[in-house]
Write a protein that holds these residues in place. Structure first.
Motif, PDB file in Angstrom:
ATOM      1  N   ASN A   1      15.189   0.125   7.483  1.00 30.10           N
ATOM      2  CA  ASN A   1      15.720  -0.148   8.828  1.00 30.10           C
ATOM      3  C   ASN A   1      16.035   1.134   9.595  1.00 30.10           C
ATOM      4  N   SER A   2      15.115   2.096   9.545  1.00 29.62           N
ATOM      5  CA  SER A   2      15.294   3.326  10.333  1.00 29.62           C
ATOM      6  C   SER A   2      15.313   3.007  11.820  1.00 29.62           C
ATOM      7  N   LYS A   3      16.087   3.797  12.565  1.00 28.19           N
ATOM      8  CA  LYS A   3      16.212   3.597  14.010  1.00 28.19           C
ATOM      9  C   LYS A   3      15.355   4.596  14.797  1.00 28.19           C
ATOM     10  N   ASP A   4      14.674   5.486  14.080  1.00 28.22           N
ATOM     11  CA  ASP A   4      13.767   6.403  14.760  1.00 28.22           C
ATOM     12  C   ASP A   4      12.344   5.848  14.629  1.00 28.22           C
ATOM     13  N   ASP A   5      11.335   6.686  14.673  1.00 30.94           N
ATOM     14  CA  ASP A   5       9.948   6.223  14.621  1.00 30.94           C
ATOM     15  C   ASP A   5       9.344   6.310  13.223  1.00 30.94           C
ATOM     16  N   THR A   6      10.190   6.336  12.210  1.00 31.41           N
ATOM     17  CA  THR A   6       9.712   6.490  10.844  1.00 31.41           C
ATOM     18  C   THR A   6       8.704   5.409  10.462  1.00 31.41           C
ATOM     19  N   TRP A   7       9.012   4.151  10.769  1.00 29.51           N
ATOM     20  CA  TRP A   7       8.122   3.069  10.349  1.00 29.51           C
ATOM     21  C   TRP A   7       6.756   3.169  11.020  1.00 29.51           C
ATOM     22  N   GLU A   8       6.730   3.535  12.287  1.00 26.74           N
ATOM     23  CA  GLU A   8       5.445   3.683  12.967  1.00 26.74           C
ATOM     24  C   GLU A   8       4.603   4.750  12.300  1.00 26.74           C
ATOM     25  N   TYR A   9       5.260   5.814  11.861  1.00 28.08           N
ATOM     26  CA  TYR A   9       4.529   6.869  11.164  1.00 28.08           C
ATOM     27  C   TYR A   9       4.005   6.361   9.818  1.00 28.08           C
ATOM     28  N   ILE A  10       4.844   5.684   9.075  1.00 29.89           N
ATOM     29  CA  ILE A  10       4.450   5.191   7.757  1.00 29.89           C
ATOM     30  C   ILE A  10       3.276   4.227   7.864  1.00 29.89           C
ATOM     31  N   LYS A  11       3.308   3.351   8.861  1.00 25.19           N
ATOM     32  CA  LYS A  11       2.217   2.390   9.034  1.00 25.19           C
ATOM     33  C   LYS A  11       0.881   3.084   9.230  1.00 25.19           C
ATOM     34  N   GLY A  12       0.905   4.265   9.820  1.00 23.03           N
ATOM     35  CA  GLY A  12      -0.340   4.982  10.094  1.00 23.03           C
ATOM     36  C   GLY A  12      -0.857   5.816   8.941  1.00 23.03           C
ATOM     37  N   LEU A  13      -0.093   5.932   7.851  1.00 24.55           N
ATOM     38  CA  LEU A  13      -0.544   6.729   6.707  1.00 24.55           C
ATOM     39  C   LEU A  13      -1.750   6.078   6.045  1.00 24.55           C
ATOM     40  N   GLN A  14      -2.758   6.901   5.743  1.00 24.00           N
ATOM     41  CA  GLN A  14      -3.967   6.406   5.095  1.00 24.00           C
ATOM     42  C   GLN A  14      -4.198   7.187   3.810  1.00 24.00           C
ATOM     43  N   ASP A  15      -3.992   6.542   2.693  1.00 24.41           N
ATOM     44  CA  ASP A  15      -4.244   7.141   1.389  1.00 24.41           C
ATOM     45  C   ASP A  15      -4.390   5.990   0.403  1.00 24.41           C
ATOM     46  N   GLU A  16      -5.478   5.985  -0.356  1.00 23.45           N
ATOM     47  CA  GLU A  16      -5.732   4.858  -1.259  1.00 23.45           C
ATOM     48  C   GLU A  16      -4.685   4.734  -2.361  1.00 23.45           C
ATOM     49  N   ARG A  17      -3.888   5.783  -2.568  1.00 22.36           N
ATOM     50  CA  ARG A  17      -2.839   5.718  -3.589  1.00 22.36           C
ATOM     51  C   ARG A  17      -1.588   5.018  -3.074  1.00 22.36           C
TER      52      ARG A  17
END
Length: 319
Positions: A59-75
């Motif tokens: 439940n971060s209040k900054d843009d952390t989740w938007e960044y995480i959603k964009g991560l691309q790594d098969e691991r």
């Protein structure tokens, strides 16, 4: 119990074939501080080591989740965002419940930058050389003072670790810090989960393992970390994508404002002490169950009221 998931993205190849040995499980939990999250999670991903990473945004209040959603790594096998923050133990156990029976489990705090290359391989090598060790960690580092409690050096050839000698209850820093911890698969048969009943995390885990299981805990000697707590906005990789009004509040100010771990420790200390009283008196085993895993509570002592109070403490103060 409703886990309060706002969004969950699961990799289609997250399941392994029966009988195969899965790579180590990495639990990475974020809570604001997008600048550090970007730096530290990319440092982990910029390696050739094999692992399965499961990321939770609490439940971060900054843009952390938007960044995480964009991560691309098969691991990366799952990305989860919680609607509310119920504290660090709740989300840690949520990820732990996903662990496969024969899978090593690693938990890494989002403020940890791992300086050592091939750190994961170094951990596994020590686990394999020393079957008595169930949990391995590292000393906290910059900007914290390096502090080492009483230890016993254990050496086999060119491999070594520092076994925690006392793991005394209610002694400051006489435990393995939770910053970067690895746990062997077999240990979970004896400990179950992190204790939701007292919520003390690393401070309860080390003595519970040392005194009430067949395993020991210790420090790695060849893995270095940095725990810098903030970076300037002008140095942040998210400078151009951050939507916060940084003249009013940065992501680090948000994190500090909503961190209640220190006050929680004072609030729940009696539960921590009572947990170990029950262990010493033989009223319970080292196995701690979880509200997230109903089967784990069958045949085990579990003070549900204590756990719910602990989750409520964070719900009211850290959202």
């Amino acid at each position: 119990m409703d886990p309060g998931i706002a969004e969950e993205i699961i990799s289609p190849d997250a399941q392994h074939s029966p009988g195969t040995t899965p790579p180590p499980f990495i639990s990475f939990v974020t809570f604001n501080r997008m600048g550090l999250t970007i730096q530290n999670i990319n440092n982990i991903l910029n390696s050739d080591e094999n692992f399965e990473m499961h990321i939770i945004d609490c439940n971060s209040k900054d843009d952390t989740w938007e960044y995480i959603k964009g991560l691309q790594d098969e691991r990366i096998k799952s990305k989860t965002r919680f609607c509310v923050n119920r504290g660090p133990i709740y989300v840690l156990n949520y990820n732990l419940k996903k662990r496969k029976p024969n899978q090593y489990f690693f938990t890494i705090d989002s403020d940890v930058f791992i300086r050592t290359k091939d750190w994961l391989s170094k951990y596994i090598a020590v686990f394999e050389a020393f079957p008595e060790v169930g949990l391995l960690g590292v000393m906290r580092d910059n900007p914290y003072p390096r502090y080492l409690p009483p230890v016993i050096p254990r050496v086999k050839g060119d491999l070594s670790y520092l076994q925690l000698k006392n793991a005394a209850v209610d002694v400051i820093m006489d435990f393995i810090p939770g910053s970067l911890q690895g746990l062997r698969p077999e240990l979970f048969e004896q400990i179950g989960y992190w204790s939701e009943e007292c919520g003390y995390g690393d401070a309860e885990l080390s003595p519970r393992i040392t005194h009430y299981t067949s395993y020991k805990v210790g420090f790695m000697t060849n893995v270095e970390i940095d725990m810098t707590q903030s970076i300037g906005c002008d140095q942040c990789a998210a400078l151009n994508s951050c939507s916060l009004n940084k003249s009013v509040k940065t992501c680090f100010m948000l994190a500090k404002q909503t961190n209640r771990n220190e006050s929680f420790a004072k609030y729940a200390k009696w539960k921590y002490l009572e947990l170990f009283n029950e262990l010493a008196e033989g009223k319970r085993t080292a196995y701690c169950a979880s509200l997230l895993d109903p089967a784990s509570r069958e045949g085990h002592v579990y003070h549900e009221t204590w756990a719910l109070e602990n989750f409520e403490y964070y719900l009211r103060r850290s959202n």
